[in-house]
Design a protein around this motif. Sequence first.
Motif, short mmCIF file in Angstrom:
data_model
loop_
_atom_site.label_atom_id
_atom_site.label_comp_id
_atom_site.label_asym_id
_atom_site.label_seq_id
_atom_site.Cartn_x
_atom_site.Cartn_y
_atom_site.Cartn_z
N THR A 31 39.96 34.50 45.66
CA THR A 31 40.39 34.93 44.33
C THR A 31 39.37 35.90 43.76
OG1 THR A 31 39.21 33.15 43.21
CG2 THR A 31 41.48 32.68 43.94
N MET A 32 39.80 36.68 42.81
CA MET A 32 38.89 37.63 42.17
C MET A 32 37.73 36.88 41.50
SD MET A 32 39.98 40.64 42.89
CE MET A 32 39.88 42.03 41.79
N ARG A 33 38.03 35.74 40.90
CA ARG A 33 36.99 34.96 40.23
C ARG A 33 35.96 34.45 41.24
NH1 ARG A 33 39.63 31.08 36.58
NH2 ARG A 33 39.57 32.86 35.21
N ARG A 34 36.42 33.94 42.37
CA ARG A 34 35.51 33.41 43.39
C ARG A 34 34.67 34.53 44.01
NH1 ARG A 34 38.32 29.03 47.14
NH2 ARG A 34 38.41 27.88 45.20
N ALA A 36 33.88 37.38 42.53
CA ALA A 36 32.91 37.80 41.51
C ALA A 36 31.73 36.84 41.47
CB ALA A 36 33.59 37.88 40.15
N ALA A 37 32.00 35.55 41.49
CA ALA A 37 30.91 34.56 41.47
C ALA A 37 30.02 34.73 42.69
CB ALA A 37 31.49 33.15 41.41
N CYS A 41 28.52 38.68 39.83
CA CYS A 41 28.95 39.56 38.75
C CYS A 41 30.18 38.97 38.08
CB CYS A 41 29.22 40.97 39.28
SG CYS A 41 30.59 41.08 40.45
N THR A 42 30.72 39.67 37.12
CA THR A 42 31.92 39.21 36.42
C THR A 42 33.17 39.74 37.12
OG1 THR A 42 32.03 41.17 35.00
CG2 THR A 42 30.66 39.31 34.23
N THR A 43 34.31 39.12 36.82
CA THR A 43 35.57 39.66 37.37
C THR A 43 35.84 41.05 36.81
OG1 THR A 43 36.82 38.49 35.65
CG2 THR A 43 36.66 37.42 37.81
N THR A 47 36.91 44.31 38.96
CA THR A 47 38.10 45.14 38.68
C THR A 47 37.71 46.54 38.21
OG1 THR A 47 38.32 44.20 36.45
CG2 THR A 47 39.63 43.19 38.23
N ARG A 53 43.30 42.98 43.82
CA ARG A 53 42.91 42.24 45.03
C ARG A 53 43.31 42.98 46.29
NH1 ARG A 53 45.47 37.54 47.61
NH2 ARG A 53 43.87 36.28 48.59
#
Length: 196
Positions: A31-34, A36-37, A41-43, A47, A53
Amino acid sequence: MAGTVNSADRRRAIVAAVYRVLERDGLEGATMRRIAAEAGCTTGSVTHHFADRRELLDATVGAAVEESMARLVATTRREGLRAGLAEMLPLDGHRRQELAVWLVGVQAAARDPELAARLSLRYAAAQDVLVAELHARLSDRADAGAQDAEALDLLADEVLSAVDGVAVYAVSDPARYPPERQLALVDRVLRRTGLA
């Protein structure tokens, strides 16, 4: 100028994070969140550099293909065909991650015609690289005149398919396919095709 370098560095760091996430969590877990983590950095940062994605996955698969093909060519020129083909095998952590990315790209391409088209173009480029290497290698042989373009293309397909198969088996069952067995199988392919 520094902004450009930082942006390119950030894109590389995000792609490297995708390698790790895909190997660990697979396509569904990427996922974008995973990501980024994993990249620290941040999502929003992700983006900012990749629209979505799909673009991120495409860039990551492209990086894996380009990196592995560059290593294949450089290593083949320096150390020979066997060593070059070994660059396609999951013999260490980085190459395992790279193969995981490649396999996820194949999986995603099965459901996404645009990704499939881009992966096909990249795979064709890899094929061209290997055909050029085979042509250079075979040009010194007495039967070089018998090696027409179609024969070289088929030979490259045969070798790539076999090495890809070894790589997939090795990722699927690492206990059965440790590095020495992977390399022994590549040796068999090269002997069978007259390239040893």
